[in-house]
Enzyme design. Sequence first.
Site, PDB file in Angstrom:
ATOM      1  N   ARG A  51       0.840  -1.198   0.000  1.00 47.74           N
ATOM      2  CA  ARG A  51       0.000   0.000   0.000  1.00 47.74           C
ATOM      3  C   ARG A  51       0.879   1.254   0.000  1.00 47.74           C
ATOM      4  O   ARG A  51       1.890   1.314   0.690  1.00 47.74           O
ATOM      5  CB  ARG A  51      -0.927   0.002   1.214  1.00 47.74           C
ATOM      6  CG  ARG A  51      -2.032  -1.045   1.146  1.00 47.74           C
ATOM      7  CD  ARG A  51      -2.967  -0.926   2.330  1.00 47.74           C
ATOM      8  NE  ARG A  51      -2.292  -1.222   3.589  1.00 47.74           N
ATOM      9  CZ  ARG A  51      -2.840  -1.054   4.792  1.00 47.74           C
ATOM     10  NH1 ARG A  51      -4.062  -0.551   4.890  1.00 47.74           N
ATOM     11  NH2 ARG A  51      -2.186  -1.369   5.882  1.00 47.74           N
ATOM     12  N   ASP A  53       1.213   5.623   0.229  1.00 51.15           N
ATOM     13  CA  ASP A  53       0.632   6.829   0.810  1.00 51.15           C
ATOM     14  C   ASP A  53       0.022   7.728  -0.262  1.00 51.15           C
ATOM     15  O   ASP A  53       0.297   7.575  -1.455  1.00 51.15           O
ATOM     16  CB  ASP A  53       1.713   7.644   1.528  1.00 51.15           C
ATOM     17  CG  ASP A  53       2.176   7.030   2.827  1.00 51.15           C
ATOM     18  OD1 ASP A  53       1.570   6.059   3.284  1.00 51.15           O
ATOM     19  OD2 ASP A  53       3.171   7.556   3.384  1.00 51.15           O
ATOM     20  N   ARG A 216       9.838   7.199   3.610  1.00 46.03           N
ATOM     21  CA  ARG A 216       9.882   8.663   3.654  1.00 46.03           C
ATOM     22  C   ARG A 216      10.562   9.172   4.923  1.00 46.03           C
ATOM     23  O   ARG A 216      11.236  10.212   4.907  1.00 46.03           O
ATOM     24  CB  ARG A 216       8.472   9.216   3.530  1.00 46.03           C
ATOM     25  CG  ARG A 216       7.866   8.989   2.141  1.00 46.03           C
ATOM     26  CD  ARG A 216       6.365   9.214   2.147  1.00 46.03           C
ATOM     27  NE  ARG A 216       6.035  10.507   2.693  1.00 46.03           N
ATOM     28  CZ  ARG A 216       4.856  10.788   3.255  1.00 46.03           C
ATOM     29  NH1 ARG A 216       3.918   9.860   3.343  1.00 46.03           N
ATOM     30  NH2 ARG A 216       4.624  11.986   3.705  1.00 46.03           N
TER      31      ARG A 216
END
Length: 319
Positions: A51, A53, A216
Amino acid sequence: MPVRLRLDCAYDGSAFAGWAVQPGLPTVQGTLEAALAVLTRGRSPLTVAGRTDAGVHARGQVVHVDVPVGSFTTAPGRSDRSPEEAFARRLNALVARDRGLRQPDVVVRAATVAPPGFDARFSALWRRYTYRIADLGAPRDPLARAAVLWVDRRLDADAMDHAAASLVGEHDFLSFCRPRPGATTVRTVLDARVRRAEGLVRVDLRADAFCHSMVRAIVGTLLAVGEGRREPEWVAQVLGARSHDAMAVAPPHGLTLEEVGYPADADLAARAAQARARRDQSSSSSSSNTNSPESSSRSASSSSPSSSPSFSTSEVKAE
């Protein structure tokens, strides 16, 4: 009996609130499942390898879906295309119509009958992400701005690469994750490299899996090293502190899921069973240790907001 298909997908995540379905928001999963519902005349839930963001892109996303045999075998109609080619073409046409775009931002590159035992999520051995940065002196390409972070300082890519090496191996990445209830933050990073390529600074990370916003957060930490505000050894200290209180998360648009790796067809089912067992064991262990003093009291050597890169720490979905 349904037939399981492997869908290889790519998407520009700019206009989406992430992969996973969210009520009232455009998502990649929602877009594909809406098209599949028309094509198969029923609900066809997707299982995804990783998945992403909101704002994160994918060039090598993999999903699987179980569809009625008839929906697959009749996809070619009167054409001489194979069911795989026809199914992908029809699915892409429905996505384009739903998105209202002649050149849609979600594309199914291939639809193939999955080998026995294939599970897009649990059969995967690793996921590879790349974060692209244009630093001071690098050409500013407006045509690529949606997938490249622009920064106004010259980055020391060698120092970033040295710092990234400390992340390789199996570690608890709590310092780089927003932990989910009952989920482990232990991951195995297989490769972590920072280099200059095609005028950009590229951060390449490959791991068995990534927890919530882990890539990130790693990039946000490496940027502090690249800008000279921290020494390369600081990244290892942050990792060992096991505290996400000062986590700095780089903007999503520079990140792309490039590739997902799988074992040989004969090993797919065994790999999926192993991954499920590990998840269940980790969830059970994490539930019993959620409130342990060690996980809540330790912090990085420097946790003040002023020592972290000035990026937003807002989160959406798991990488």
